[in-house]
Design a protein around this motif. Sequence first.
Motif, PDB file in Angstrom:
ATOM      1  N   MET A 112       0.694  -1.091  -0.085  1.00  0.00           N
ATOM      2  CA  MET A 112      -0.208  -0.080   0.137  1.00  0.00           C
ATOM      3  C   MET A 112       1.048   1.365  -0.034  1.00  0.00           C
ATOM      4  SD  MET A 112      -3.447  -0.043   2.310  1.00  0.00           S
ATOM      5  CE  MET A 112      -3.760  -1.627   2.946  1.00  0.00           C
ATOM      6  N   THR A 113       1.020   2.186  -0.643  1.00  0.00           N
ATOM      7  CA  THR A 113       1.648   3.758  -0.788  1.00  0.00           C
ATOM      8  C   THR A 113       1.024   4.766  -0.147  1.00  0.00           C
ATOM      9  OG1 THR A 113      -0.204   4.310  -2.872  1.00  0.00           O
ATOM     10  CG2 THR A 113       1.816   2.904  -3.763  1.00  0.00           C
ATOM     11  N   VAL A 114       1.367   5.145  -0.137  1.00  0.00           N
ATOM     12  CA  VAL A 114       1.171   7.019   1.279  1.00  0.00           C
ATOM     13  C   VAL A 114       0.199   7.305  -0.111  1.00  0.00           C
ATOM     14  CG1 VAL A 114       2.295   9.281   1.826  1.00  0.00           C
ATOM     15  CG2 VAL A 114       3.321   7.244   1.804  1.00  0.00           C
ATOM     16  N   GLU A 115      -0.456   7.141  -0.946  1.00  0.00           N
ATOM     17  CA  GLU A 115      -1.118   7.699  -2.121  1.00  0.00           C
ATOM     18  C   GLU A 115      -2.526   6.994  -1.373  1.00  0.00           C
ATOM     19  OE1 GLU A 115      -0.560  10.951  -2.111  1.00  0.00           O
ATOM     20  OE2 GLU A 115       1.628  10.688  -2.275  1.00  0.00           O
ATOM     21  N   ASP A 116      -2.441   5.596  -0.736  1.00  0.00           N
ATOM     22  CA  ASP A 116      -3.275   4.885  -1.092  1.00  0.00           C
ATOM     23  C   ASP A 116      -4.334   5.152   0.459  1.00  0.00           C
ATOM     24  OD1 ASP A 116      -3.147   3.399  -3.583  1.00  0.00           O
ATOM     25  OD2 ASP A 116      -1.985   2.063  -2.850  1.00  0.00           O
ATOM     26  N   LEU A 117      -3.286   4.955   1.081  1.00  0.00           N
ATOM     27  CA  LEU A 117      -3.623   5.357   2.568  1.00  0.00           C
ATOM     28  C   LEU A 117      -4.089   6.729   2.716  1.00  0.00           C
ATOM     29  CD1 LEU A 117      -0.655   3.580   4.342  1.00  0.00           C
ATOM     30  CD2 LEU A 117      -2.094   3.255   4.334  1.00  0.00           C
ATOM     31  N   ARG A 118      -3.482   7.475   2.257  1.00  0.00           N
ATOM     32  CA  ARG A 118      -3.622   9.161   2.750  1.00  0.00           C
ATOM     33  C   ARG A 118      -5.294   9.310   2.044  1.00  0.00           C
ATOM     34  NH1 ARG A 118      -2.598  14.569   0.183  1.00  0.00           N
ATOM     35  NH2 ARG A 118      -2.426  15.744   1.225  1.00  0.00           N
ATOM     36  N   ALA A 119      -6.179   8.587   0.502  1.00  0.00           N
ATOM     37  CA  ALA A 119      -7.399   8.394   0.146  1.00  0.00           C
ATOM     38  C   ALA A 119      -7.833   7.808   0.988  1.00  0.00           C
ATOM     39  CB  ALA A 119      -7.076   7.301  -1.342  1.00  0.00           C
ATOM     40  N   GLN A 120      -7.528   6.730   1.818  1.00  0.00           N
ATOM     41  CA  GLN A 120      -8.718   6.202   2.496  1.00  0.00           C
ATOM     42  C   GLN A 120      -8.560   7.046   4.079  1.00  0.00           C
ATOM     43  OE1 GLN A 120      -8.019   1.789   3.445  1.00  0.00           O
ATOM     44  NE2 GLN A 120      -6.550   1.485   1.293  1.00  0.00           N
ATOM     45  N   ILE A 121      -7.401   8.023   4.670  1.00  0.00           N
ATOM     46  CA  ILE A 121      -7.931   8.545   6.047  1.00  0.00           C
ATOM     47  C   ILE A 121      -8.760   9.567   5.370  1.00  0.00           C
ATOM     48  CG2 ILE A 121      -6.663   9.732   7.029  1.00  0.00           C
ATOM     49  CD1 ILE A 121      -5.897   7.002   8.107  1.00  0.00           C
ATOM     50  N   GLU A 122      -8.729   9.965   4.201  1.00  0.00           N
ATOM     51  CA  GLU A 122      -9.762  11.613   3.675  1.00  0.00           C
ATOM     52  C   GLU A 122     -10.843  10.523   3.701  1.00  0.00           C
ATOM     53  OE1 GLU A 122      -9.444  14.968  -0.308  1.00  0.00           O
ATOM     54  OE2 GLU A 122      -8.800  13.025   0.139  1.00  0.00           O
ATOM     55  N   GLU A 123     -11.647   9.225   2.800  1.00  0.00           N
ATOM     56  CA  GLU A 123     -12.320   9.046   3.095  1.00  0.00           C
ATOM     57  C   GLU A 123     -13.254   8.797   4.776  1.00  0.00           C
ATOM     58  OE1 GLU A 123     -14.285   4.848   2.618  1.00  0.00           O
ATOM     59  OE2 GLU A 123     -13.007   5.394   1.317  1.00  0.00           O
ATOM     60  N   LEU A 124     -12.446   8.153   5.355  1.00  0.00           N
ATOM     61  CA  LEU A 124     -12.676   7.884   6.435  1.00  0.00           C
ATOM     62  C   LEU A 124     -12.857   9.424   7.790  1.00  0.00           C
ATOM     63  CD1 LEU A 124     -13.128   5.629   8.974  1.00  0.00           C
ATOM     64  CD2 LEU A 124     -10.610   6.261   9.742  1.00  0.00           C
ATOM     65  N   MET A 125     -11.924  10.208   7.389  1.00  0.00           N
ATOM     66  CA  MET A 125     -11.759  11.490   8.229  1.00  0.00           C
ATOM     67  C   MET A 125     -12.095  12.669   7.608  1.00  0.00           C
ATOM     68  SD  MET A 125     -10.319  10.445  10.811  1.00  0.00           S
ATOM     69  CE  MET A 125      -9.809  11.838  11.458  1.00  0.00           C
ATOM     70  N   GLY A 126     -12.642  12.930   6.068  1.00  0.00           N
ATOM     71  CA  GLY A 126     -13.251  13.683   5.573  1.00  0.00           C
ATOM     72  C   GLY A 126     -11.848  14.884   5.419  1.00  0.00           C
ATOM     73  N   GLU A 127     -10.660  14.660   5.273  1.00  0.00           N
ATOM     74  CA  GLU A 127     -10.240  15.065   5.287  1.00  0.00           C
ATOM     75  C   GLU A 127      -8.162  14.368   4.952  1.00  0.00           C
ATOM     76  OE1 GLU A 127      -8.870  19.133   7.081  1.00  0.00           O
ATOM     77  OE2 GLU A 127     -10.427  18.388   8.710  1.00  0.00           O
ATOM     78  N   ALA A 128      -7.726  15.111   4.491  1.00  0.00           N
ATOM     79  CA  ALA A 128      -6.816  14.128   4.403  1.00  0.00           C
ATOM     80  C   ALA A 128      -5.107  14.976   4.693  1.00  0.00           C
ATOM     81  CB  ALA A 128      -6.005  14.136   2.756  1.00  0.00           C
ATOM     82  N   PRO A 129      -4.092  13.936   5.375  1.00  0.00           N
ATOM     83  CA  PRO A 129      -2.465  14.757   6.436  1.00  0.00           C
ATOM     84  C   PRO A 129      -1.949  14.473   5.667  1.00  0.00           C
ATOM     85  CG  PRO A 129      -3.916  12.547   6.995  1.00  0.00           C
ATOM     86  CD  PRO A 129      -4.277  12.684   6.121  1.00  0.00           C
ATOM     87  N   GLU A 130      -0.964  15.332   6.155  1.00  0.00           N
ATOM     88  CA  GLU A 130       0.686  15.487   5.004  1.00  0.00           C
ATOM     89  C   GLU A 130       1.025  14.116   5.468  1.00  0.00           C
ATOM     90  OE1 GLU A 130       1.983  17.285   3.149  1.00  0.00           O
ATOM     91  OE2 GLU A 130      -0.585  18.717   2.968  1.00  0.00           O
ATOM     92  N   PRO A 131       2.172  14.172   4.938  1.00  0.00           N
ATOM     93  CA  PRO A 131       2.883  11.844   4.529  1.00  0.00           C
ATOM     94  C   PRO A 131       2.835  11.814   6.300  1.00  0.00           C
ATOM     95  CG  PRO A 131       2.797  13.005   2.785  1.00  0.00           C
ATOM     96  CD  PRO A 131       2.334  13.716   3.277  1.00  0.00           C
ATOM     97  N   ASP A 132       3.631  12.996   6.889  1.00  0.00           N
ATOM     98  CA  ASP A 132       4.387  12.309   7.618  1.00  0.00           C
ATOM     99  C   ASP A 132       3.626  13.518   9.514  1.00  0.00           C
ATOM    100  OD1 ASP A 132       6.872  11.064   6.693  1.00  0.00           O
ATOM    101  OD2 ASP A 132       7.776  13.314   6.237  1.00  0.00           O
TER     102      ASP A 132
END
Length: 69
Positions: free
Chosen positions: A1-21
């Motif tokens: 799973m890539t950072v981009e994949d994870l970022r999209a999943q977090i955005e879906e769950l939380m409504g916002e996308a965090p920075e990678p670190d």
Amino acid sequence: MTVEDLRAQIEELMGEAPEPDENLVDWGLDSIRLMTLVERWREEGVEVAFEDLAENPTLTGWAELLRTP
């Protein structure tokens, strides 16, 4: 799973996308949401422990942990 994949999943769950670190716990990701992600990933065949994700709660750290060979 890539950072981009994870970022999209977090955005879906939380409504916002965090920075990678960014620390996801400080950002507002609680244990219930984290368990939601763990269960989703397990259903997809990814074996991961809640504790491992909680140790390094960043997208970068999770991508390392969830990297598939």
